[in-house]
Design a protein around this motif. Structure first.
Motif, PDB file in Angstrom:
ATOM      1  N   GLU A   6      32.273 -10.109  29.334  1.00 34.64           N
ATOM      2  CA  GLU A   6      33.200  -9.563  30.326  1.00 34.64           C
ATOM      3  C   GLU A   6      34.603 -10.125  30.140  1.00 34.64           C
ATOM      4  N   GLY A   7      34.683 -11.428  29.823  1.00 32.88           N
ATOM      5  CA  GLY A   7      35.985 -12.054  29.607  1.00 32.88           C
ATOM      6  C   GLY A   7      36.705 -11.459  28.414  1.00 32.88           C
ATOM      7  N   ALA A  36      38.779 -16.847  28.943  1.00 31.06           N
ATOM      8  CA  ALA A  36      37.446 -16.351  28.558  1.00 31.06           C
ATOM      9  C   ALA A  36      36.721 -17.356  27.666  1.00 31.06           C
ATOM     10  N   LEU A  37      37.440 -17.929  26.712  1.00 27.10           N
ATOM     11  CA  LEU A  37      36.819 -18.875  25.783  1.00 27.10           C
ATOM     12  C   LEU A  37      36.445 -20.185  26.474  1.00 27.10           C
ATOM     13  N   LEU A  38      37.326 -20.678  27.340  1.00 27.65           N
ATOM     14  CA  LEU A  38      37.044 -21.930  28.054  1.00 27.65           C
ATOM     15  C   LEU A  38      35.872 -21.750  29.012  1.00 27.65           C
ATOM     16  N   LYS A  39      35.787 -20.574  29.633  1.00 26.77           N
ATOM     17  CA  LYS A  39      34.671 -20.283  30.541  1.00 26.77           C
ATOM     18  C   LYS A  39      33.355 -20.238  29.782  1.00 26.77           C
ATOM     19  N   ALA A  40      33.438 -19.830  28.507  1.00 28.65           N
ATOM     20  CA  ALA A  40      32.242 -19.783  27.653  1.00 28.65           C
ATOM     21  C   ALA A  40      31.925 -21.137  27.041  1.00 28.65           C
ATOM     22  N   LEU A  46      39.416 -25.898  19.752  1.00 30.36           N
ATOM     23  CA  LEU A  46      39.216 -24.622  19.074  1.00 30.36           C
ATOM     24  C   LEU A  46      39.954 -23.492  19.789  1.00 30.36           C
ATOM     25  N   VAL A  47      39.970 -23.545  21.131  1.00 27.10           N
ATOM     26  CA  VAL A  47      40.672 -22.526  21.914  1.00 27.10           C
ATOM     27  C   VAL A  47      42.162 -22.531  21.585  1.00 27.10           C
ATOM     28  N   SER A 251      23.105 -16.714  29.138  1.00 26.69           N
ATOM     29  CA  SER A 251      23.980 -17.880  29.106  1.00 26.69           C
ATOM     30  C   SER A 251      25.454 -17.518  29.067  1.00 26.69           C
ATOM     31  N   ALA A 252      26.205 -18.059  30.034  1.00 25.86           N
ATOM     32  CA  ALA A 252      27.662 -17.874  30.023  1.00 25.86           C
ATOM     33  C   ALA A 252      28.280 -18.722  28.931  1.00 25.86           C
ATOM     34  N   LYS A 253      27.497 -19.688  28.414  1.00 27.94           N
ATOM     35  CA  LYS A 253      28.038 -20.632  27.430  1.00 27.94           C
ATOM     36  C   LYS A 253      27.655 -20.273  25.996  1.00 27.94           C
TER      37      LYS A 253
END
Length: 432
Positions: A6-7, A36-40, A46-47, A251-253
């Motif tokens: 979704e992000g 989106a990347l940090l939430k994952a 890396l972000v 998994s959101a991660k």
């Protein structure tokens, strides 16, 4: 994983709805991507790296003709996400020699036993005779769980709930299954914590004694970036070849887990995408990213970029042979325009030439006309017939006569280039 998707979809939506795609809009899109990347659970370092690369590439790389800014940014986003998750190369397991022994390792709770059943099912469907060995002598219920999975999948099974020596049990299991005709033997070992020295020592002994053809490390997607530490800890114990990421479905991660594995220089072979026995699939970064981006037309955009790359190679050969295309002419005119009006350029060069307004407009008109051409037409002008001329004229807001004038000018220039090429036996430098 849906949260990560979704992000990324929000980032794509922001790109598609942008108007100018100037620096301000680009910064806003990159901030959305960072969220989106940090939430994952992708590592902050890396972000920041991927953000900087996207911005630098979009602002500094020359955009290929025939592509909108949105197409270019989506392609860059695709490239960087694929690199983040392991790159373009896809791992394939070569099953040889027979029997092929696979040893599974991982921390407790990573879904290793379930994954053993899924892998057995995957290879059975490929036509192999598969056997499972229950070598986890610590976890209560591990034997029963794996036996039940083997029966549900329809593969061979060996286990002994009374045996406490994992090495002896595994050796006997391999010998028994090999005699029964197993072509692939999967050994499920006890779950380890990276700090449990005795268990990590056991996995070293298992590796040394069993001599598996391949070691799969199973990691849990819900652990996010923490799987990098697990990957490093197990690598110190055994030289595992591949990683299987389980529990990707909820998994959101998941993005963090995949990027962490890639950052540890390991290769993801499979991902578990659900609870059912069939919910295991080979991990192909580009397909995974295409699914994340959620764009039905992404394949078409990527195909166009691939074709452009192919055309560029063909074009380089043509230029070396003293030939030019409309694309060469277009790029030269665009380069000239960047320097300013033709009258100013003539003045800077000390040329006593009067440039009329009509001549200034002709250059702009020609560029506009060529912007309405397809890449195939720019590289192969000979295919431009009357119907194409009418279409190009409509697209650029000019008359068919204007398009023909451009084509005539191009043909004259082409003749001149050929003459110079024959006399110098080299290509024309300005177009190289």
């Amino acid at each position: 994983m849906e949260s990560f998707k979704e992000g990324i979809l929000q980032v794509v939506s922001k790109i598609k709805s942008s108007v100018l795609l100037d620096t301000k809009e680009l910064d806003s899109i990159i901030r959305e991507l960072q969220r989106a990347l940090l939430k994952a659970d992708v590592e902050v370092k890396l972000v920041l790296e991927i953000s900087e690369r996207i911005k630098k590439r979009f602002l500094e790389e020359e955009h290929p003709p025939g592509f909108s800014k949105k197409d270019v940014l989506i392609k860059i986003l695709y490239d960087e996400l694929v690199n983040l998750l392991g790159g373009e190369t896809t791992e394939e397991l070569a099953i040889k020699p027979i029997p092929y022994k696979i040893m599974l390792v991982g921390i407790e709770g990573s879904g290793k036993t379930t994954t053993a059943g899924k892998i057995a099912n995957y290879f059975k469907k490929k036509g192999y005779r598969v056997g499972l060995v229950a070598a986890d002598t610590y976890r209560p219920g591990a034997y029963d769980q794996l036996k039940m999975l083997a029966e549900s999948v329809g593969v061979m099974f060996y286990g002994d709930p009374q045996e406490r020596d994992a090495v002896s049990l595994a050796k006997k299991g391999i010998e028994t299954l090999e005699k029964a005709g197993a072509q692939i033997i999967i050994i499920d070992t006890a779950g380890r914590h990276k700090d449990e020295n005795s268990l990590m020592e056991e996995v070293k002994v298992l590796y040394r004694e069993l001599k598996p053809n391949s070691v799969f490390l199973v990691v849990d997607a819900t652990q996010g970036s923490a799987v990098a530490r697990q990957a490093r800890a197990f690598r110190e114990a055994v030289p595992y070849g591949y990683v299987v990421v389980s529990k990707m479905d909820g998994s959101a991660k998941g993005g963090g887990a995949l990027s962490a594995v890639a950052a540890s220089n390991a290769r993801v072979l499979f991902i578990g995408v659900g609870e059912k026995i069939d919910d295991l699939e080979p991990f192909v970064p580009r397909k995974f990213v295409a699914r994340l981006l959620g764009m039905p037309d992404l394949d078409a955009i990527l195909q166009r970029f691939a074709e452009f790359s192919k055309y560029e190679k063909e074009r380089a050969k043509a230029i070396a042979a003293g030939k030019i295309t409309l694309l060469d002419l277009k790029e030269q005119l665009e380069s000239i325009k960047k320097l300013g009006p033709l009258s100013k350029i003539a003045e800077m060069m000390g040329l006593q030439v009067k440039v009329t307004g009509e001549e200034e407009m002709s250059v702009d008109r020609w560029i506009n006309i060529m912007n309405s051409m397809t890449m195939q037409e720019l590289l192969n002008p000979d295919i431009i017939d009357s119907s194409r001329i009418r279409r190009i004229a409509r697209g650029s807001g000019v008359t068919p006569r204007d398009v023909r004038q451009l084509l005539d000018a191009y043909k004259n220039m082409k003749k001149m280039v050929k003459q110079l090429s024959r006399s110098r036996r080299v290509g024309l430098p300005p177009f190289s």
